[in-house]
Write an enzyme that holds these catalytic residues in place. Structure first.
Site, PDB file in Angstrom:
ATOM      1  N   LYS A 264      57.265  43.408  40.683  1.00 45.96           N
ATOM      2  CA  LYS A 264      58.109  43.010  41.802  1.00 45.96           C
ATOM      3  C   LYS A 264      59.561  44.072  41.468  1.00 45.96           C
ATOM      4  O   LYS A 264      59.802  44.500  40.536  1.00 45.96           O
ATOM      5  CB  LYS A 264      58.721  41.818  41.441  1.00 45.96           C
ATOM      6  CG  LYS A 264      57.472  40.610  41.392  1.00 45.96           C
ATOM      7  CD  LYS A 264      58.027  39.066  40.949  1.00 45.96           C
ATOM      8  CE  LYS A 264      56.891  38.267  41.100  1.00 45.96           C
ATOM      9  NZ  LYS A 264      56.709  37.697  42.325  1.00 45.96           N
ATOM     10  N   ARG A 338      46.747  32.568  42.286  1.00 50.81           N
ATOM     11  CA  ARG A 338      45.556  32.138  42.570  1.00 50.81           C
ATOM     12  C   ARG A 338      44.180  32.463  41.779  1.00 50.81           C
ATOM     13  O   ARG A 338      43.243  31.877  41.914  1.00 50.81           O
ATOM     14  CB  ARG A 338      45.252  32.839  44.111  1.00 50.81           C
ATOM     15  CG  ARG A 338      45.011  34.212  44.206  1.00 50.81           C
ATOM     16  CD  ARG A 338      45.197  34.741  45.687  1.00 50.81           C
ATOM     17  NE  ARG A 338      46.712  34.708  46.070  1.00 50.81           N
ATOM     18  CZ  ARG A 338      47.285  35.043  47.251  1.00 50.81           C
ATOM     19  NH1 ARG A 338      46.576  35.486  48.001  1.00 50.81           N
ATOM     20  NH2 ARG A 338      48.607  34.787  47.271  1.00 50.81           N
TER      21      ARG A 338
END
Length: 501
Positions: A264, A338
């Site tokens: 990130k 996920r």
């Protein structure tokens, strides 16, 4: 903080010894008595120094004939739960620098359960102060809060539920606010074990060897880049008979998310300590259940690890084998939530649940879609969706149903595995839900994307404890609805595809 519910009118409130007396004033407010508080509010309204508009406030210091040191009048509009919550939050926030130890809140005659709930939760939320890692922590001065209503007995159940919700929300907020070198996967496991020991929950905490033995290849791969060992936490609240199917809550527990190899940007990366907001909400909900002890069965599953980029980390192009046997091509390691949730959703099948709800700070796309007001909600069962929507509205912790048409999964197709972990930028929150849906076919399932609601940034930076209120309200509505342990096939398309309020 100690909350008390008391039958109290304005005349009685004038005699209450406290640091602050807070009188909630709604539209059409009429003070019929001749006591000092009634005369004060009547005069202020007549002079238009006080308006019953939401958030409008008026202060008085040591007024004659009133035992309280300070008196505050606060407007609450139509007196709905939402308006009372906002009014009490504003007033309680203004008191944080007043060194008040005892607060008495008087709700207007005719207030319903929603106003009582709002007064308790609004006060608790505004009075919360994080002190765990400060060398000279500020004291939490407010110790006692009395909620005054026309008939305490009539609102006793709503009050008890609100008080329990406040305890659970604060528990979740405290965990969420801890720095990532404190709130590790190991710490989350320890917190679960402490809860279990204190309140009689069955708790199992698994480490890397147990997770590998079970076959959670997707979850284990995400944890490979971190020196912190993963934890898979299983909690059981058994308040009903063994034959009654449980609700399973699955909370994403990424205690820090760098993005992994797909790292990130550095700006605001510190906020990725909040990526365990789903896990915190499950733990907070169990803390609230411990207070209320409802007659239902609930299972909590928390896959927890860090997502870090070292030489052992999983990488774009890797193929993972999930617990379900489905293979997953990793195209972006920053879509890791996920990948840990999918194995937990498969694991949930062994409990033969009446419903499974996963809670996750999953996608920035959901923040773009809904901001910080409503959590995103996806569901394969219309009844489950309707119940969650109603619970969120009642708890002032709202969600919004988003579509799950099969066409949204087209971008997850790949030549190298059964499914890819990301698609393009369009409809990112929906695509993430469609990925999870592949692993939640055998029971009614809902997914709450809380990326926009689990914490706030800026000057008010901190965990919100959401959606503990929603989850608790939903669970309490299940009490008495006996469902035997017979799972059914979920709808392929996930029920209605239109958003529904």
């Amino acid at each position: 903080m100690d909350f008390e519910l008391k039958t109290l009118d304005l005349a009685g409130a004038a005699a209450e010894k406290c640091d602050v007396l807070l009188v909630v004033v709604t539209e059409g407010f009429q003070a019929k008595g001749r006591d000092p508080v009634s005369r004060l509010v009547s005069a202020a309204l007549a002079a238009r120094d006080l308006e019953p508009k939401p958030g409008k406030m008026l202060h008085a210091y040591r007024p004659e004939g009133v035992a309280a040191t300070r008196v505050m009048f606060v407007g609450a509009g139509d007196g709905s739960g939402k308006r009372v919550h906002a009014a009490v939050q504003a007033a309680a926030g203004a008191l944080r620098s007043a060194a008040a130890k005892k607060l008495v809140i008087v709700l207007p005659a005719g207030s319903g359960d929603a106003a009582v709930r709002a007064a308790v939760c609004g006060t608790a939320e505004s009075s919360y102060v994080y002190v765990a890692t400060k060398s000279k922590p500020e004291g939490r001065e407010l110790k006692k809060v009395v909620i005054g209503v026309a008939d305490a007995a009539a609102h006793r159940q709503a009050f008890q539920r609100a008080r329990s919700a406040a305890v659970g929300i604060e528990f979740a907020r405290e965990l969420g606010n801890l720095p990532p070198n404190y709130a590790t996967p190991t710490r989350l496991g320890e917190e679960a074990q402490r809860l279990g020991k204190a309140h009689g929950f069955a708790v199992e905490v698994m480490g890397p060897k147990e997770v590998a033995r079970i076959g959670m290849g997707s979850f284990a791969s995400v944890a490979k880049g971190s020196a912190e060992p993963l934890r898979f936490i299983v909690m059981r609240y058994d308040g009903a008979g063994k034959g009654e199917a449980p609700v399973v809550l699955v909370g994403k527990g990424i205690t820090f998310d760098t993005g992994g190899i797909s790292i990130k940007p550095s700006a605001e990366m510190d906020e990725m300590k909040y990526d365990m907001g789903g896990a915190a909400s499950v733990l907070g909900t169990f803390r609230a259940l411990a207070e209320l002890k409802p007659k239902l069965n609930v299972v909590g599953l928390i896959p927890s690890c860090e997502n870090m980029p070292d030489g052992s980390a999983y990488k774009p192009g890797d193929i993972l084998t999930s617990l379900s046997g489905q293979t997953i091509e990793v195209l972006n390691t920053d879509a890791e939530g996920r990948l840990i949730l999918c194995d937990a959703l498969t694991y949930a099948e062994r409990f033969k649940p009446r419903a499974v709800i996963d809670i996750a700070t999953l996608t920035g796309a959901c923040v773009v879609a809904l901001g910080g007001v409503r959590s995103g909600m996806f569901a394969t069962d219309d009844d489950l969706a309707d119940q969650l929507l109603a619970a969120g509205d009642a708890a002032l912790d709202p969600c919004w149903r988003l579509p799950m048409d099969d066409e949204y999964a087209e971008g997850l197709k790949t030549n190298f595995a059964d499914v890819a972990n990301v698609a393009g930028r369009a409809a990112g929150a929906v695509v993430a839900a469609k990925f999870l849906h592949r692993f939640a076919q055998n029971y009614p399932w809902a997914h709450l994307d809380i990326a926009g609601t689990a914490w706030k940034g800026g000057a008010s930076k901190g965990s919100t404890g959401r959606p503990v209120g929603l989850l608790l309200e939903f669970l309490l509505a299940q009490e008495g609805r006996a469902v035997t342990a017979t799972p059914r096939k979920a709808a392929a398309k996930g029920g209605r595809s239109r958003a529904k309020a």
